[in-house]
Design a protein around this motif. Sequence first.
Motif, PDB file in Angstrom:
ATOM      1  N   LYS A 125       5.460  -5.584  -7.475  1.00  0.00           N
ATOM      2  CA  LYS A 125       6.456  -6.858  -7.033  1.00  0.00           C
ATOM      3  C   LYS A 125       6.036  -7.889  -6.262  1.00  0.00           C
ATOM      4  N   TYR A 126       4.749  -7.788  -5.349  1.00  0.00           N
ATOM      5  CA  TYR A 126       3.958  -8.401  -5.152  1.00  0.00           C
ATOM      6  C   TYR A 126       2.834  -8.838  -5.315  1.00  0.00           C
ATOM      7  N   ALA A 127       2.426  -8.877  -6.271  1.00  0.00           N
ATOM      8  CA  ALA A 127       0.753  -8.161  -7.346  1.00  0.00           C
ATOM      9  C   ALA A 127       0.069  -9.934  -6.716  1.00  0.00           C
ATOM     10  N   SER A 128       0.885 -10.430  -7.705  1.00  0.00           N
ATOM     11  CA  SER A 128       0.681 -11.885  -7.909  1.00  0.00           C
ATOM     12  C   SER A 128       1.141 -12.938  -6.709  1.00  0.00           C
ATOM     13  N   LYS A 129       2.007 -12.847  -6.135  1.00  0.00           N
ATOM     14  CA  LYS A 129       2.274 -13.958  -5.125  1.00  0.00           C
ATOM     15  C   LYS A 129       1.241 -13.725  -3.977  1.00  0.00           C
ATOM     16  N   TYR A 130       0.737 -11.681  -3.915  1.00  0.00           N
ATOM     17  CA  TYR A 130      -0.920 -11.429  -2.706  1.00  0.00           C
ATOM     18  C   TYR A 130      -1.634 -12.590  -3.366  1.00  0.00           C
TER      19      TYR A 130
ATOM     20  N   ASN B  30      10.668 -10.007  -8.292  1.00  0.00           N
ATOM     21  CA  ASN B  30       9.521  -9.539  -7.631  1.00  0.00           C
ATOM     22  C   ASN B  30       9.798  -9.619  -6.347  1.00  0.00           C
ATOM     23  N   TYR B  31      11.101  -8.992  -5.474  1.00  0.00           N
ATOM     24  CA  TYR B  31      11.752  -9.156  -4.662  1.00  0.00           C
ATOM     25  C   TYR B  31      11.885  -7.963  -4.000  1.00  0.00           C
ATOM     26  N   ASP B  32      11.728  -7.605  -2.311  1.00  0.00           N
ATOM     27  CA  ASP B  32      11.869  -6.522  -1.669  1.00  0.00           C
ATOM     28  C   ASP B  32      11.998  -6.905  -0.543  1.00  0.00           C
TER      29      ASP B  32
ATOM     30  N   ASN C   8       1.313  -1.408   0.022  1.00  0.00           N
ATOM     31  CA  ASN C   8      -0.152  -0.565  -0.139  1.00  0.00           C
ATOM     32  C   ASN C   8       1.251   1.569   0.264  1.00  0.00           C
ATOM     33  N   ALA C   9       1.830   0.989   0.585  1.00  0.00           N
ATOM     34  CA  ALA C   9       3.120   2.173   0.391  1.00  0.00           C
ATOM     35  C   ALA C   9       3.941   2.288  -0.403  1.00  0.00           C
ATOM     36  N   GLU C  10       3.839   1.835  -1.569  1.00  0.00           N
ATOM     37  CA  GLU C  10       5.133   1.817  -2.903  1.00  0.00           C
ATOM     38  C   GLU C  10       4.968   1.347  -3.694  1.00  0.00           C
TER      39      GLU C  10
END
Length: 759
Positions: free
Chosen positions: A317-322, A443-445, A309-311
């Motif tokens: 990056k995390y849309a599909s995993k989430y 796709n990693y932070d 939500n913040a960035e």
Amino acid sequence: MLKRLLIVAVLMATSLSSFADEGMWLPLHIERLYNRDLQKLGLQLTPEEIYSVNHSSLKDAIVSLGGFCTGEMISDQGLMLTNHHCAFGSIQSHSTVDHDYLQDGFWAKTKDDELPNEGLYARFLVRMEDVTKKVSDVLNDKMTAQERGAAIAKISKQLADEAAEGTHYDANVKPFFNGNEFYLFVYETFRDVRLVGAPPSSIGKFGGDTDNWMWPRHTGDFSMFRVYMAPDGKPAKFSKENIPYRPKHHLPVSLDGVREGDFAMIMGFPGSTDRYLTSFGIDLALSKSNEAMIKIMDTRLSTLKKFMNAEQAVRIKYASKYASLSNYWKYLIGQTKGLKRLNVYQQKLDIEKNFDNWVKADPNREKIYGDVLPDYEAAYKGLDAVEIPFRYAAFVSRLMELNGFSGKFARLQATLAEEKPDEEKIAKLTASLKAQAEEFYKNYDERADKAVYEALVKLYYTKIDAKDRPALFEALKAGGFSEEGKKTNEDFKKLTNYVYDNTIFANKDKLFAFLDAPKAGVIENDPVVKGKEAMTAVYMRFVGPYREAYGKLNTSNRLFVKGLREMNPDKLYYPNANSTMRFTYGTVGSYSPADAVHYNYYTTLNGVMQKEDATNPEFVVPAKLKQLYEAKDYGQYADEKGELVVAFLSNNDITGGNSGSPVINGKGHIIGTAFDGNWEAMSGDIAFEPELQRTISVDIRYTLFIIDKYAGAGHLIEEMTLIKGQRDDKKACEFCKGKKCKKCKKKRKKAKKSKKSKK
């Protein structure tokens, strides 16, 4: 639904004649059902037009997409329709901050603009065959469970190899009815699948997590791919020389819409159901398994959400995993509530009581089936003792992202540890690992992952008894964390900081520096690897008890299902879903989920506007869609009332894997795309609920409207075979629901006279 779930005759003993909409049936057996129910409900196709080996049929238009979703051919140029959530990973992989296809959508103006997707495949069923006798011939009752399993694996491989020999096909044999029947499947698999079009997430995921599994629904959950083949017509990897696939059959697209009572058939590849699960399994799920899984997933999801939500970059990056994890998380919550509310446990007990009485009524049956229920009880008692620590050891480790990534480096570590390391082999391994790392870090932070690690370690520590905790804490005590004493938030933070400050895996630059000059022992002593090994050690402590319990369950499951079918010889049973092609049929219709509540069978664009909330990302409505709505510019896609239908309900029996499946009318035309089930029947994978269970589908007219009017991609519409003016408006018989029913003639006359007399 990116619904890769791990996820009844009601309940296991319901006959087809009781609820025609229940069942996931093999197309090979369609003739068994044709005269019995299908024609009555409104099917106008012959069995040969649905499943045929020698001629084109509906089966040739149905695609197993990547093994996790279903797609369908809708043009003679390889154009494939599926769900937006099925394409979510593909859309995300091509998205950047500058080209955010998740937010803005994507539409290829020409075939040259279509985007390739490495690893994605489209698999078509060539044929299926009952090989039960061939498998049974190598089995005998004296075999142990292990010997039986080995014999089945051997003959299955032999039969599959024989079926594929001399062809470019692939084949496998799968068990059905818990190992009582076996079928061979032959496939043709195409590996050049390109993204053609997808609406923005504000349409394709409208409602987000809030509306997921809920009705009324207003989600345009669709996307489009194109399947390509080599110039000689055979499957090939991506190449500019490839040409669009020419399917043996593609589905005509109906513009006539749906009405309550209309026939609806769905074909696809449902992933997994467990409708022969016993009361023992229900009890374990409700008392332990589901709660543990929900808590673990919720911890990861809630932590990631803050960073997403913040960035914007982290969100992409995390849309599909989430999305994938969130879908399963909400599914388990709904399943738990459904099992309790519908008292499925008691229903299962009633079935087992009837089974037990039937067994005890005959000495010969007691010899065969007498140990089934006692063995169930013993097996689940063993599972119950280890369920919680086993779930945490397996699932927490899996959701720690670096654990899985670090596992790719095991071969390099082993090579470096050799007495005389092979430099050429090391060079090849490091080159391969660099390529994999490029994909991983895309796709990693590190900040988000570090927060997830800390939260999961804390959860693990606080939820598991000391004797069942991994040696993770002791192994990483250099981080200032050991088993002694009560831990505070500061302790978990300190441990996490130690891990991420000292690992080579959380930072791309640090990892590539290592790969440029790899040294023995670095991987082995890495704190991420140490932590993973500690959790694996705990996991392995419980593997033995698990295997022993499931060995007993496999035998009990096979005999229980065999006994049920023998106990009810006049009933038609269907097997659990197992990612093989199935068809399910029923009708379009509304439902009443609770007292004084009734849901209509369709939603319209009016509802999208009513839900609009510009402050909530899940309910943002694109400006152009609002303009089209205000102008009522729906074109040929409006219904007879001038409304634009978005989604509709049917009582088809589906599950995860059916996402993207076509909803087909009685003439064989596509009328919608299935994408979800309803909240009130979330226990449906275990027990079908005929009064409540519904399939939620995107109306095909809304799909075409978005493609044409919203996206301006009319060239895709031109590829399709559009059908209009072919509705069969004969009203279904109110007694048997058949549209060609003659048996109820007297009943209808009597009802007609009764109505006149009342007037």
